[in-house]
Design an enzyme around this catalytic site. Structure first.
Site, PDB file in Angstrom:
ATOM      1  N   ARG A 195     -15.945  49.447  20.019  1.00  0.00           N
ATOM      2  CA  ARG A 195     -15.843  50.069  21.333  1.00  0.00           C
ATOM      3  C   ARG A 195     -14.790  51.161  21.467  1.00  0.00           C
ATOM      4  NH1 ARG A 195     -14.941  44.912  25.019  1.00  0.00           N
ATOM      5  NH2 ARG A 195     -15.266  43.530  23.249  1.00  0.00           N
TER       6      ARG A 195
ATOM      7  N   TRP B 213     -23.276  53.819  15.550  1.00  0.00           N
ATOM      8  CA  TRP B 213     -23.612  53.815  14.125  1.00  0.00           C
ATOM      9  C   TRP B 213     -23.415  52.404  13.604  1.00  0.00           C
ATOM     10  CZ3 TRP B 213     -19.705  57.095  16.057  1.00  0.00           C
ATOM     11  CH2 TRP B 213     -18.399  56.600  15.919  1.00  0.00           C
TER      12      TRP B 213
HETATM   13  N1  ARG Z   1     -27.266  44.423  14.720  1.00  0.00           N
HETATM   14  C1  ARG Z   1     -28.324  45.314  15.104  1.00  0.00           C
HETATM   15  C2  ARG Z   1     -29.106  45.736  13.870  1.00  0.00           C
HETATM   16  O1  ARG Z   1     -28.762  45.344  12.791  1.00  0.00           O
HETATM   17  C3  ARG Z   1     -27.797  46.558  15.804  1.00  0.00           C
HETATM   18  C4  ARG Z   1     -26.912  46.318  17.010  1.00  0.00           C
HETATM   19  C5  ARG Z   1     -26.094  47.521  17.401  1.00  0.00           C
HETATM   20  N2  ARG Z   1     -25.229  47.911  16.342  1.00  0.00           N
HETATM   21  C6  ARG Z   1     -24.416  48.988  16.359  1.00  0.00           C
HETATM   22  N3  ARG Z   1     -23.690  49.238  15.304  1.00  0.00           N
HETATM   23  N4  ARG Z   1     -24.372  49.773  17.416  1.00  0.00           N
HETATM   24  O2  ARG Z   1     -30.037  46.488  13.936  1.00  0.00           O
END
Ligand code: ARG
Length: 386
Positions: free
Chosen positions: A78, A241
């Protein structure tokens, strides 16, 4: 198939209370004078009295989205919340137009590999049926096994029911998007140049590369409702990302996902006859090395669990200086690899999210889509009162 687009209005009092809470926060965080703040509040009260709802200004909506990210208790990344770019597309409601903007979102977020956090907010009645814009199909076989991503079996079946002919049947068939808007639900195959994927290779173990593993460059969440100031925006896809652990320690490694560890262990020549050789753990670490190496080689931005957790501590410090409490879900913040080597392991967090926030939507193929999840999900800014 079309799902109801107009949900019950929130009670005006509840809407106003949330609107006021948010607009005060907005004014505080922008150093507005009490006079400016009260003028805006009066304007919103009058609009709610007249129409039953109100329209956020673009800057307010953008700040609401950034604050929702700042408060996401599952997110360890964040720190750059202020950098979220928000596209105000509340005038866009036709599926064809939504899809065109989604393709732009994918291009511009990827930004040639230098991924930018981006959120696009669409207009009333728009819903994305895919939980992420980029997903691999999961095809259940007669024997019960799955070709592709087992997590997406229900989504794949849903898209088939909506009329998708199905892909070639590889483990890596990219799913089309189902976009609901004015005029019902439509399916859109994604153009190949919008689906950037990274082939996974290892810096010094060629056999790992021969497993043919891959993953998408971008995680774009499509089925979370953005709640700001008592208003709900169910179509507000956003991306950051990846942390490599999401791909290497979960998507590819979980037994009920791609279950790649046995294959990786074979590529590494490990003794898999007993758990006690820790072949799983060794394979897991090398797969994480491979994902970082592959993204770096492809020029696609990715972070690792050491960097991101140290960054999270800096986020906590910055928030403390701003006089704000950081909430979190510890089990989501710690990485699934070597958690005790990261600073987050040693900390504790209070849970719970207040709006502005992102709320998961139940999948559209499940009956009784959770309008009850939040008292304010009834209405989008500017929604027609039908
Ligand atoms: N954990 C989810 C995936 O592997 C994505 C969640 C959001 N992750 C992020 N780095 N913004 O697809």
């Amino acid at each position: 198939m079309s799902v109801a687009t107009a949900l019950p209005l929130p009670a005006p009092d509840a809407l106003l209370a949330e609107a006021e809470r948010f607009l005060r926060l907005y004014a505080d965080e922008h150093g507005h004078s009490p006079r400016e703040r009260e003028a805006r509040l009066a304007e919103v009260r009058a609009e709610v009295a007249r129409t039953g709802s109100y329209t956020l200004r673009t800057e307010e909506l953008a700040h609401g989205a950034r604050v929702a990210w700042r408060g996401s208790t599952r997110c360890v990344g964040r720190l750059p919340w202020r950098s979220l770019e928000v596209r105000d597309l509340r005038h866009v409601t036709h599926p064809d137009d939504v899809f065109a903007y989604l393709v732009s979102h994918l291009h511009d977020a990827l930004n040639g590999g230098r991924i930018r956090p981006l959120l696009s907010v669409f207009g009333p009645g728009v819903r994305l049926h895919n939980d992420q814009l980029l997903r691999y199909a999961g095809y259940r076989q007669p024997g019960g096994t799955v070709v592709g991503d087992p997590q997406n079996v229900a989504l794949t079946r849903h898209l088939r029911r909506l009329g998708w002919a199905g892909g070639p049947g590889t483990p890596w068939d990219v799913l089309p998007l189902a976009v609901e808007g004015r005029g019902g639900v439509r399916l859109y195959p994604l153009p190949e140049d919008a689906t950037c994927q990274v082939p996974i290779t290892h810096p010094d173990i060629p056999a790992l590369g021969e497993l043919g593993l891959r993953w998408f460059a971008l995680p774009v969440l499509g089925r979370m409702t953005l709640e700001v100031g008592g208003l709900s925006f169910p179509a507000a896809p956003f991306n950051g990302w990846y942390v490599q652990t999401e791909i290497a320690a979960r998507n590819l490694a979980d037994e009920d996902r791609y279950d790649a560890l046995p294959g990786v262990a074979r590529a590494l020549g490990l003794d898999t006859s007993r758990e006690r050789t820790l072949w799983r753990d060794r394979a897991l670490v090398e797969l994480n090395v491979a994902v970082l190496h592959s993204f770096d080689r492809a020029g696609v931005r990715i972070t690792d669990h050491h960097a991101v957790t140290r960054q999270f501590v800096r986020f906590e410090e910055a928030e403390a200086r701003a006089g704000r409490e950081v909430r979190g879900r510890w089990s989501w913040l710690i990485p699934p690899v070597s958690p005790a080597t990261t600073p987050v392991w040693h900390r504790r967090y209070r849970g719970g999210e207040l709006p502005p926030r992102f709320v998961h939507q139940p999948p559209p193929w499940e009956a009784g889509r959770g309008e009850a999840a939040c008292p304010f999900t009834g209405r989008q800014s500017g929604a027609a009162a039908d």
